[in-house]
Design a protein around this motif. Structure first.
Motif, short mmCIF file in Angstrom:
data_model
loop_
_atom_site.label_atom_id
_atom_site.label_comp_id
_atom_site.label_asym_id
_atom_site.label_seq_id
_atom_site.Cartn_x
_atom_site.Cartn_y
_atom_site.Cartn_z
N GLN A 70 0.77 -1.15 0.07
CA GLN A 70 -0.06 -0.02 -0.03
C GLN A 70 0.88 1.42 0.06
OE1 GLN A 70 -2.39 0.60 3.54
NE2 GLN A 70 -3.39 2.39 2.67
N MET A 71 0.37 2.08 -0.86
CA MET A 71 1.16 3.60 -0.74
C MET A 71 0.70 4.13 0.55
SD MET A 71 0.77 6.87 -3.18
CE MET A 71 1.40 6.03 -4.65
N ILE A 72 1.59 4.51 1.44
CA ILE A 72 1.22 5.12 2.73
C ILE A 72 1.58 6.45 2.81
CG2 ILE A 72 1.27 2.93 4.06
CD1 ILE A 72 4.09 3.89 5.03
N ALA A 73 2.49 7.06 1.88
CA ALA A 73 2.76 8.51 2.22
C ALA A 73 3.40 8.92 1.13
CB ALA A 73 4.02 8.79 3.22
N ALA A 74 3.18 10.25 0.75
CA ALA A 74 3.60 10.97 -0.63
C ALA A 74 3.89 12.47 -0.26
CB ALA A 74 2.48 10.82 -1.58
N GLY A 75 4.65 13.02 -1.05
CA GLY A 75 4.87 14.55 -0.95
C GLY A 75 5.23 14.95 -2.36
N ALA A 76 5.11 16.02 -2.71
CA ALA A 76 5.36 16.57 -4.12
C ALA A 76 6.24 17.86 -4.08
CB ALA A 76 4.07 16.50 -5.13
N GLY A 77 6.83 18.23 -4.93
CA GLY A 77 7.51 19.39 -5.28
C GLY A 77 6.96 19.97 -6.79
N PHE A 78 6.24 20.94 -6.92
CA PHE A 78 5.64 21.32 -8.21
C PHE A 78 6.74 22.18 -8.46
CE2 PHE A 78 2.01 20.29 -5.05
CZ PHE A 78 1.57 19.26 -5.62
N PRO A 79 7.32 22.17 -9.96
CA PRO A 79 8.29 23.08 -10.42
C PRO A 79 7.41 24.67 -10.38
CG PRO A 79 7.99 21.32 -11.93
CD PRO A 79 6.96 21.24 -10.96
#
Length: 167
Positions: A70-79
């Motif tokens: 299962q995907m349990i965490a995420a984070g993003a950097g948007f250009p």
């Protein structure tokens, strides 16, 4: 190029795997963000941030639980375009940093941060963030308060459509 450069990082916790996301992961990230924040962002907004952003695809990180997959965490950097005078800089605006509720406050955010900091672009990228109150408190608790605080000067384009059309 960001996706091609592999950070020299091994997840220290054998329960999890961490990697850079690909566009195929984005729908799962959207669902995870909606689940954790208990609200639904319109798909068009996700698509603009992650795929249709005029500055490029989102640079997202995903964490999976090995036992369940299962995907349990995420984070993003948007250009994000950043410049000083005529000098352009590589920039990102951080967002959508989430961890499923049952694993919050288990230092998974630290794993994501260490992974991100090991990327070869780390020292040539300017990151902007607008953390919520809980995130600011967590950062302060860990001695990771924002490096610069509020920006002394910034430009915010309110009519993006006209601005982009002119370019």
């Amino acid at each position: 190029e960001w996706r091609r450069l592999q950070p020299p990082y091994e997840c220290p916790d054998p329960r999890y795997t961490i990697r850079r996301a690909t566009p195929a992961d984005y729908p799962q990230i959207y669902a995870l963000v909606d689940e954790v924040w208990e609200r639904t962002r319109p798909k068009a907004q996700y698509e603009w941030l992650y795929v249709d952003n005029p500055s490029g695809y989102a640079r997202a990180t995903v964490v999976f639980e090995r036992a369940t997959g299962q995907m349990i965490a995420a984070g993003a950097g948007f250009p994000w375009p950043i410049a000083k005078g005529d000098q352009r800089y590589r920039g990102t605006f951080g967002g959508d940093a989430v961890t499923i509720k049952r694993l919050q406050r288990q230092n998974i955010g630290d794993i994501k941060r260490e992974f991100a900091e090991s990327h070869p672009w780390r020292n040539s990228n300017i990151g902007l963030h607008a953390p919520n109150e809980k995130s600011r408190a967590s950062m302060a608790k860990r001695g990771r308060a924002p490096a610069f605080g509020p920006l002394p000067v910034a430009s915010l384009i309110l009519d993006f459509a006209s601005y982009l059309k002119a370019r």
